[in-house]
Design an enzyme around this catalytic site. Structure first.
Site, mmCIF file in Angstrom:
data_model
loop_
_atom_site.group_PDB
_atom_site.id
_atom_site.type_symbol
_atom_site.label_atom_id
_atom_site.label_comp_id
_atom_site.label_asym_id
_atom_site.label_seq_id
_atom_site.Cartn_x
_atom_site.Cartn_y
_atom_site.Cartn_z
ATOM 1 N N ASP A 94 0.830 -1.196 0.000
ATOM 2 C CA ASP A 94 0.000 0.000 0.000
ATOM 3 C C ASP A 94 0.870 1.254 0.000
ATOM 4 O OD1 ASP A 94 -2.756 1.172 0.454
ATOM 5 O OD2 ASP A 94 -1.757 1.935 2.251
ATOM 6 N N GLU B 288 14.715 -14.807 -0.799
ATOM 7 C CA GLU B 288 15.111 -15.951 0.021
ATOM 8 C C GLU B 288 14.096 -17.088 -0.096
ATOM 9 O OE1 GLU B 288 15.826 -14.964 4.093
ATOM 10 O OE2 GLU B 288 16.797 -13.063 3.595
#
Length: 550
Positions: A214, A274
């Site tokens: 956002d 990751e």
């Protein structure tokens, strides 16, 4: 639930790390999707119950607007606990069940992270405001008053008035770009950045497939607190804030859009990398520099995967020339970036109403957006052809609308509950009183009414999404605009190593004769549009499309 350690393992080469590129994403506003417990508010178990419907729609992923613990002054975009589910939406176990069910249906889950600000009830802010020397004293944006006691500069809140609020605990002002109960975090403090990255890791370990970030360009502010310059009247527009809001009077170069943001986005991307196959889409809220910022934030492979700006969320209906310009401007601003296109979401008037579309035009604009290079966000109820609901002032919930009523009626009209059935007052949404009234005219377009009708709007959405999936060139192929077409016709040639596709769209209420570009173009079916092929030309009816392989 124990945090998983699997993210540290080497990536599975069988996993499609690029799944997001060209994905069709379905946005759910959880308060208004499905209520499972009769309290009038939608919840996570309600979403679980509707996942088969979403799977039948054919989308790749679901984006869920905030469900975190919150006082709900901005309906979840004011977070007081990033690591828990608000009781009105359910529990963490409900969320885990949602992830498991969605993944079992082949649907990925993207959650809405609100990182630029918190609720003023968040423990971080409670501690920060307690004194000027506590461990979190610098976690929010604090500033001394000007000599005359007024705010430190001229920055304005999107929700109206100054973006500075006087706090009697610290006798300083704090920054809030939205409600005064939504203080802005200080991203110049690396401890803040690390804490927010830990929040993202918490949800990644629970199995989410990505994030919608956002107000991604609001993270950083100018440390010198310089006032924004005025924006000439001719350059103002209301794509970000309504025209009655003086927010549009400024060129917002110091309260957002700061270059320091790039380094944080790279930290965020490194965290996502990751994990096997995670994505992020950033919301870029800016009326002047939207596409330029999208280009910066999506450049290369170390920042955001994709972003969306407000070009197609604006009030004006885009004609062929406007669409062509947006595509050309995006290519110029973000030559190696990736777009995420949307016509509607939880913050704007639904596009069938905003642009005054009849069913023919509405169907065509879906075909258009699903043929653009980029990913696509569809907003709940859009697939039913739901228009903006009329909300009386007495039923209004949105503080934005209450502040600017009646010139701007806020965002409640696009947030009313889904109409699942037509034979009940609440449309199958809830057994209790809905938090917003179900629009009466939505009942005739309920999901049950349209379910078995292939010619319905729901049938059209399913058909066009399936058409996009059947032709991968639409999802990930290159795109070139076709020259020499009638003024009302937009033409694209989509291509990759396996296929070429010609896409023509007549964006007017009159037929148009378009000459085909060079090539052996063979008409495609499965999309539901009809056009009259005449050797080297095609007659496109009003609001119609033509697709051909070549």
């Amino acid at each position: 639930m124990q945090a998983s350690a699997t993210h540290a393992a080497a990536p599975d080469r069988a996993v499609d790390r690029d799944w997001w590129r060209g994905a069709v994403i379905y946005q759910i506003y959880p308060r208004s999707y499905q209520d499972s417990d009769g309290d009038g508010v939608g919840d996570l178990r309600g979403i679980i119950a509707r996942l088969p419907y979403i799977a039948d729609l054919g989308v790749d992923a679901v984006w869920i607007s905030p469900f975190f613990t919150s006082p709900m002054l901005d309906f979840g975009y004011d977070v007081s606990d990033y690591r828990d589910v608000d009781p009105m939406f359910g529990t963490l176990q409900d969320f885990d069940d949602l992830i498991e069910t969605a993944h079992g249906l082949g649907i990925k889950i993207i959650i809405d992270l609100v990182l630029s600000h918190t609720s003023d009830q968040h423990p971080w802010f409670v501690e920060s405001r307690a004194s000027r020397d506590n461990p979190k004293a610098d976690w929010y944006v604090w500033a001394e008053a000007a000599e005359d006691g007024t705010p430190p500069n001229n920055w304005l809140s999107i929700f109206g008035g100054s973006s500075w609020e006087w706090d009697t605990e610290r006798c300083q002002y704090y920054l809030h770009n939205f409600l005064r109960e939504q203080p802005d975090l200080n991203f110049h403090n690396e401890e803040v950045q690390t804490a927010l990255l830990d929040v993202a890791r918490f949800w990644l370990d629970r199995g989410v497939d990505g994030f919608r970030l956002d107000t991604i360009n609001f993270y950083f502010h100018d440390q010198l607190l310089r006032s924004n310059p005025a924006l000439p009247p001719a350059e103002r527009n209301d794509s970000i804030a309504p025209s009655v809001n003086p927010y549009n009077f400024q060129n917002h170069v110091f309260d957002k859009n700061r270059p320091e943001n790039i380094a944080f986005l790279e930290r965020f991307r490194a965290l996502m990398d990751e994990y096997p196959a995670i994505t992020a889409v950033g919301e870029v809220g800016d009326a002047q520099y939207g596409l330029q910022i999208v280009g910066q934030y999506t450049a290369g492979d170390a920042r955001m995967h994709m972003c969306y700006a407000f070009e197609f969320l604006a009030p004006e209906r885009p004609d062929a020339a406007r669409v062509a310009k947006v595509l050309s401007d995006f290519d110029a601003a973000a030559p190696d970036g990736w777009a995420c296109w949307a016509f509607s979401n939880h913050d704007v008037v639904r596009h069938v109403t905003r642009w005054g579309l009849d069913d023919r035009a509405y169907r065509l604009y879906l075909a258009l957006i699903l043929s653009l290079r980029g990913s696509v966000c569809l907003y709940q109820g859009e697939e039913l052809g739901l228009g903006e609901a009329e909300i009386g002032f007495e039923d209004l919930q949105d503080p934005y609308g209450i502040r600017f009523w009646p010139k701007f009626k806020g965002r409640d009209g696009c947030r009313t509950p889904m109409a699942w059935t037509s034979n009940s007052r609440n449309g199958g949404f809830s057994d209790g009183k809905p938090w917003l009234p179900v629009a009466t005219d939505h009942l005739a377009r309920s999901a049950v009414q349209q379910e078995a009708d292939e010619g319905s709007m729901l049938g059209h959405y399913r058909r066009m999404i399936a058409f996009r999936h059947a032709h991968p060139v639409l999802a990930k192929g290159d795109s070139v605009q076709v020259e020499g077409l009638p003024e009302s016709v937009l033409g694209l040639i989509r291509s990759d190593a396996e296929a070429r596709m010609l896409c023509l769209f007549n964006l007017s209420d009159r037929p148009a004769l378009a000459t085909l570009p060079d090539g052996d173009w063979q008409p495609l079916d499965g999309h539901g549009f009809n056009a009259d092929r005449q050797d080297r030309s095609v007659m496109l009816p009003a609001y119609s499309a033509y697709f051909a392989a070549g």
